[in-house]
Design an enzyme around this catalytic site. Sequence first.
Site, PDB file in Angstrom:
ATOM      1  N   LYS A  12      45.085 -55.130 -32.406  1.00 44.53           N
ATOM      2  CA  LYS A  12      45.157 -56.470 -31.817  1.00 44.53           C
ATOM      3  C   LYS A  12      45.106 -57.490 -32.942  1.00 44.53           C
ATOM      4  O   LYS A  12      44.602 -57.238 -34.050  1.00 44.53           O
ATOM      5  CB  LYS A  12      44.023 -56.709 -30.819  1.00 44.53           C
ATOM      6  CG  LYS A  12      42.593 -56.581 -31.391  1.00 44.53           C
ATOM      7  CD  LYS A  12      42.050 -57.795 -32.107  1.00 44.53           C
ATOM      8  CE  LYS A  12      40.607 -57.604 -32.556  1.00 44.53           C
ATOM      9  NZ  LYS A  12      40.139 -58.654 -33.501  1.00 44.53           N
ATOM     10  N   ASP A 137      34.947 -56.126 -27.559  1.00 48.92           N
ATOM     11  CA  ASP A 137      36.411 -56.100 -27.630  1.00 48.92           C
ATOM     12  C   ASP A 137      37.029 -54.953 -26.832  1.00 48.92           C
ATOM     13  O   ASP A 137      38.248 -54.939 -26.622  1.00 48.92           O
ATOM     14  CB  ASP A 137      36.878 -55.963 -29.087  1.00 48.92           C
ATOM     15  CG  ASP A 137      36.787 -57.263 -29.860  1.00 48.92           C
ATOM     16  OD1 ASP A 137      36.421 -58.285 -29.251  1.00 48.92           O
ATOM     17  OD2 ASP A 137      37.071 -57.256 -31.068  1.00 48.92           O
TER      18      ASP A 137
END
Length: 283
Positions: A12, A137
């Site tokens: 990401k 996350d």
Amino acid sequence: MLTYQSWPAPAKLNLFLHITGQREDGYHLLQTAFQFVDYGDTLEIAVTESPTIHLSPALPGVTDDDNLIVRAAKLLQQATNTKLGADICLQKQLPMGGGLGGGSSDAATTLVALNAQWKCQLSQDKLAELGLQLGADVPVFVRGQAAWAEGVGELLTPISPPEPWYLVVIPDCQVSTAEIFSTSELTRDCVPIKISGFLSGEGSNVCEAVVKQRYPAVAEALDWLAQYANPKMTGTGACVFASFATAAEAKQVWQQLPVLWQGFVAKGCNQSTLLDAVSRFSE
């Protein structure tokens, strides 16, 4: 003979990162935007009849009890009472301490993949809830949609930013998130912005100035990339990136990388390659 299934654990990028406050327990309140890229680790997973979770190769300096992949698998076992186990082979491409979410992505892929291979049938919401126990996350990787994140990173709203090509540069250092978040000079009082503001160009990474001061390799990478585009740092670093309209433009700059530096070119993705893999497995 074991049958292995291949699962992606994509990286990401934080397209911006603001800190708007701090809770009494010390956790920072964030605003950030997550987008995936089509590059990352790969997990080869085979179901076993015994409940043992076996991971190879071992990560240097990381015990099984501390490894997010093993912890994710055991957490899913506990949540579903399955008697099955898994043999997991990790093909690691994402650097540790790079801000690309490698460990969180590996954990999310483990949850999603074993939920499918063990036929647990837990909902995405339940998997994200389990993932949050492993790290702030992890849920965004479980859900697999580019997202606007608030809270400690767990309050997610799907977004659809442009999907450019990225050049990601990997400086030769590992940045400690805990170190950066504990520094006195870190800005912790950003005025909250709205999604529309971000999409129109607002937002920066407040960790960047602190990291540049403490990690000269990151500052050097940002300065180098600034010759060609508008560079940004992802998360608390160390990796930095810039967007390009085409793969050819990104690769042209990538080919100019100093000899001792590492980096890669990848496509921005608002839907994670993990979701594509789940869809194919379920067909």
